[in-house]
Write a protein that holds these residues in place. Sequence first.
Motif, PDB file in Angstrom:
ATOM      1  N   ARG A   1     -56.180  -5.893  15.571  1.00 55.58           N
ATOM      2  CA  ARG A   1     -55.166  -6.167  14.548  1.00 55.58           C
ATOM      3  C   ARG A   1     -55.834  -6.842  13.349  1.00 55.58           C
ATOM      4  NH1 ARG A   1     -50.168  -5.178  15.369  1.00 55.58           N
ATOM      5  NH2 ARG A   1     -49.388  -4.640  17.398  1.00 55.58           N
ATOM      6  N   PHE A   2     -55.289  -6.580  12.178  1.00 57.85           N
ATOM      7  CA  PHE A   2     -55.861  -7.100  10.945  1.00 57.85           C
ATOM      8  C   PHE A   2     -54.851  -8.035  10.288  1.00 57.85           C
ATOM      9  CE2 PHE A   2     -56.631  -6.443   6.285  1.00 57.85           C
ATOM     10  CZ  PHE A   2     -57.858  -7.079   6.229  1.00 57.85           C
ATOM     11  N   ALA A   3     -55.291  -9.279  10.064  1.00 58.46           N
ATOM     12  CA  ALA A   3     -54.399 -10.287   9.490  1.00 58.46           C
ATOM     13  C   ALA A   3     -54.610 -10.466   7.994  1.00 58.46           C
ATOM     14  CB  ALA A   3     -54.593 -11.620  10.209  1.00 58.46           C
ATOM     15  N   GLY A   4     -55.541  -9.731   7.408  1.00 56.65           N
ATOM     16  CA  GLY A   4     -55.717  -9.801   5.972  1.00 56.65           C
ATOM     17  C   GLY A   4     -56.933 -10.576   5.518  1.00 56.65           C
TER      18      GLY A   4
ATOM     19  N   THR B   1     -50.907  -7.670  10.707  1.00 56.84           N
ATOM     20  CA  THR B   1     -50.109  -8.822  11.144  1.00 56.84           C
ATOM     21  C   THR B   1     -49.908  -9.771   9.966  1.00 56.84           C
ATOM     22  OG1 THR B   1     -52.040 -10.115  11.815  1.00 56.84           O
ATOM     23  CG2 THR B   1     -51.027  -8.725  13.509  1.00 56.84           C
ATOM     24  N   GLY B   2     -48.953 -10.648  10.110  1.00 58.08           N
ATOM     25  CA  GLY B   2     -48.743 -11.708   9.130  1.00 58.08           C
ATOM     26  C   GLY B   2     -48.281 -11.208   7.777  1.00 58.08           C
ATOM     27  N   GLN B   3     -48.788 -11.908   6.722  1.00 60.37           N
ATOM     28  CA  GLN B   3     -48.346 -11.609   5.364  1.00 60.37           C
ATOM     29  C   GLN B   3     -48.782 -10.224   4.895  1.00 60.37           C
ATOM     30  OE1 GLN B   3     -49.535 -14.736   2.726  1.00 60.37           O
ATOM     31  NE2 GLN B   3     -48.084 -16.208   3.591  1.00 60.37           N
ATOM     32  N   ILE B   4     -49.931  -9.764   5.353  1.00 62.97           N
ATOM     33  CA  ILE B   4     -50.395  -8.436   4.929  1.00 62.97           C
ATOM     34  C   ILE B   4     -49.469  -7.356   5.487  1.00 62.97           C
ATOM     35  CG2 ILE B   4     -52.060  -8.034   6.795  1.00 62.97           C
ATOM     36  CD1 ILE B   4     -52.788  -7.238   3.165  1.00 62.97           C
ATOM     37  N   LYS B   5     -48.905  -7.592   6.677  1.00 60.41           N
ATOM     38  CA  LYS B   5     -47.941  -6.648   7.242  1.00 60.41           C
ATOM     39  C   LYS B   5     -46.644  -6.680   6.434  1.00 60.41           C
ATOM     40  CE  LYS B   5     -46.154  -4.857  11.518  1.00 60.41           C
ATOM     41  NZ  LYS B   5     -46.649  -4.642  12.859  1.00 60.41           N
ATOM     42  N   SER B   6     -46.219  -7.860   6.017  1.00 59.73           N
ATOM     43  CA  SER B   6     -45.016  -7.971   5.177  1.00 59.73           C
ATOM     44  C   SER B   6     -45.207  -7.222   3.872  1.00 59.73           C
ATOM     45  CB  SER B   6     -44.704  -9.438   4.893  1.00 59.73           C
ATOM     46  OG  SER B   6     -44.423 -10.119   6.088  1.00 59.73           O
ATOM     47  N   TRP B   7     -46.403  -7.347   3.298  1.00 63.86           N
ATOM     48  CA  TRP B   7     -46.725  -6.626   2.063  1.00 63.86           C
ATOM     49  C   TRP B   7     -46.624  -5.107   2.291  1.00 63.86           C
ATOM     50  CZ3 TRP B   7     -51.330  -3.661   1.709  1.00 63.86           C
ATOM     51  CH2 TRP B   7     -51.561  -3.089   0.442  1.00 63.86           C
ATOM     52  N   ALA B   8     -47.181  -4.627   3.402  1.00 70.94           N
ATOM     53  CA  ALA B   8     -47.145  -3.194   3.705  1.00 70.94           C
ATOM     54  C   ALA B   8     -45.708  -2.729   3.961  1.00 70.94           C
ATOM     55  CB  ALA B   8     -48.030  -2.888   4.911  1.00 70.94           C
ATOM     56  N   HIS B   9     -44.916  -3.558   4.623  1.00 75.97           N
ATOM     57  CA  HIS B   9     -43.514  -3.193   4.866  1.00 75.97           C
ATOM     58  C   HIS B   9     -42.748  -3.087   3.548  1.00 75.97           C
ATOM     59  CE1 HIS B   9     -43.302  -4.433   9.388  1.00 75.97           C
ATOM     60  NE2 HIS B   9     -44.078  -3.384   9.160  1.00 75.97           N
ATOM     61  N   GLN B  10     -43.086  -3.942   2.588  1.00 73.87           N
ATOM     62  CA  GLN B  10     -42.461  -3.863   1.268  1.00 73.87           C
ATOM     63  C   GLN B  10     -42.794  -2.523   0.604  1.00 73.87           C
ATOM     64  OE1 GLN B  10     -40.308  -6.057  -0.044  1.00 73.87           O
ATOM     65  NE2 GLN B  10     -40.042  -4.752  -1.839  1.00 73.87           N
ATOM     66  N   LEU B  11     -44.049  -2.082   0.755  1.00 73.76           N
ATOM     67  CA  LEU B  11     -44.443  -0.782   0.206  1.00 73.76           C
ATOM     68  C   LEU B  11     -43.651   0.352   0.869  1.00 73.76           C
ATOM     69  CD1 LEU B  11     -48.346  -1.135   0.046  1.00 73.76           C
ATOM     70  CD2 LEU B  11     -46.724  -1.293  -1.856  1.00 73.76           C
TER      71      LEU B  11
ATOM     72  N   PHE C   1     -54.291   3.372  -0.070  1.00 76.58           N
ATOM     73  CA  PHE C   1     -53.663   2.274   0.664  1.00 76.58           C
ATOM     74  C   PHE C   1     -54.664   1.140   0.909  1.00 76.58           C
ATOM     75  CE2 PHE C   1     -52.723   0.327   4.841  1.00 76.58           C
ATOM     76  CZ  PHE C   1     -51.571  -0.368   4.474  1.00 76.58           C
ATOM     77  N   VAL C   2     -55.861   1.489   1.376  1.00 73.86           N
ATOM     78  CA  VAL C   2     -56.865   0.461   1.652  1.00 73.86           C
ATOM     79  C   VAL C   2     -57.248  -0.265   0.361  1.00 73.86           C
ATOM     80  CG1 VAL C   2     -59.239   0.071   2.418  1.00 73.86           C
ATOM     81  CG2 VAL C   2     -57.766   1.590   3.714  1.00 73.86           C
ATOM     82  N   CYS C   3     -57.463   0.488  -0.703  1.00 74.81           N
ATOM     83  CA  CYS C   3     -57.867  -0.123  -1.972  1.00 74.81           C
ATOM     84  C   CYS C   3     -56.742  -0.912  -2.633  1.00 74.81           C
ATOM     85  CB  CYS C   3     -58.392   0.941  -2.926  1.00 74.81           C
ATOM     86  SG  CYS C   3     -59.999   1.583  -2.429  1.00 74.81           S
ATOM     87  N   SER C   4     -55.505  -0.551  -2.359  1.00 71.89           N
ATOM     88  CA  SER C   4     -54.397  -1.261  -2.990  1.00 71.89           C
ATOM     89  C   SER C   4     -54.271  -2.691  -2.484  1.00 71.89           C
ATOM     90  CB  SER C   4     -53.085  -0.520  -2.764  1.00 71.89           C
ATOM     91  OG  SER C   4     -52.707  -0.616  -1.404  1.00 71.89           O
ATOM     92  N   GLY C   5     -54.861  -2.944  -1.340  1.00 69.74           N
ATOM     93  CA  GLY C   5     -54.822  -4.304  -0.809  1.00 69.74           C
ATOM     94  C   GLY C   5     -55.486  -5.314  -1.718  1.00 69.74           C
ATOM     95  N   ARG C   6     -56.346  -4.842  -2.600  1.00 68.19           N
ATOM     96  CA  ARG C   6     -57.033  -5.790  -3.488  1.00 68.19           C
ATOM     97  C   ARG C   6     -56.067  -6.480  -4.436  1.00 68.19           C
ATOM     98  NH1 ARG C   6     -60.567  -1.870  -7.419  1.00 68.19           N
ATOM     99  NH2 ARG C   6     -58.812  -0.655  -8.164  1.00 68.19           N
ATOM    100  N   SER C   7     -54.905  -5.877  -4.677  1.00 64.51           N
ATOM    101  CA  SER C   7     -53.924  -6.546  -5.525  1.00 64.51           C
ATOM    102  C   SER C   7     -53.159  -7.619  -4.750  1.00 64.51           C
ATOM    103  CB  SER C   7     -52.940  -5.530  -6.113  1.00 64.51           C
ATOM    104  OG  SER C   7     -52.176  -4.950  -5.078  1.00 64.51           O
ATOM    105  N   HIS C   8     -53.277  -7.558  -3.428  1.00 60.85           N
ATOM    106  CA  HIS C   8     -52.637  -8.570  -2.588  1.00 60.85           C
ATOM    107  C   HIS C   8     -53.442  -9.859  -2.701  1.00 60.85           C
ATOM    108  CE1 HIS C   8     -51.166 -10.601   1.012  1.00 60.85           C
ATOM    109  NE2 HIS C   8     -50.083  -9.859   0.848  1.00 60.85           N
ATOM    110  N   SER C   9     -52.811 -10.977  -2.530  1.00 66.82           N
ATOM    111  CA  SER C   9     -53.471 -12.272  -2.744  1.00 66.82           C
ATOM    112  C   SER C   9     -54.662 -12.493  -1.824  1.00 66.82           C
ATOM    113  CB  SER C   9     -52.454 -13.396  -2.557  1.00 66.82           C
ATOM    114  OG  SER C   9     -51.937 -13.368  -1.239  1.00 66.82           O
TER     115      SER C   9
END
Length: 162
Positions: free
Chosen positions: A79-82, A120-130, A144-152
């Motif tokens: 699992r990846f927590a960000g 898991t965690g906040q990164i999962k919440s971010w993905a669920h928002q997408l 999708f993988v590269c878009s994570g860079r805009s996440h905090s």
Amino acid sequence: MSIQLCNMDSSQGKPLHNELTSNMESAELYKMLTSLALQVSSLGHTILELQQEVQLLKGTVRPAPEPAYPEPFVMMPERFAGSRASLLCFKMDCELLFALKPRTYATDYVKVRASINLLTGQIKSWAHQLLQEKSPVLDSWETFVCSGRSHSYFQENQCSQI
């Protein structure tokens, strides 16, 4: 067959001198009609035979067989927590999974949603928002993988290193 139009006497309503004429005798006409009826009947039988052959052919068509070898058992990525430190490892583990199970993970749609399931965690919440927004970011695994860079969690240049 030759047909001529009739001139009518308007006062009597009868044909004058140009009566309906035919170059064929009634016996010839009967022969032609009989011949046409036989041809139509023959065509009808041919159509029935073709329909039966089509049904037989439909019965012989089968879906393409599964490949002779099954996809190997592969452990799911952790699992990846960000965390920035584990992003490259998560991405590579996912890509190994996708490469070893190409039938299971045949589309970007499946790849992205399977990887979201591992968050898991906040990164999962971010993905669920997408997902809720039906974001175009979800259309491609790489996007999708590269878009994570805009996440905090991610630095601005993180994807250029991956």
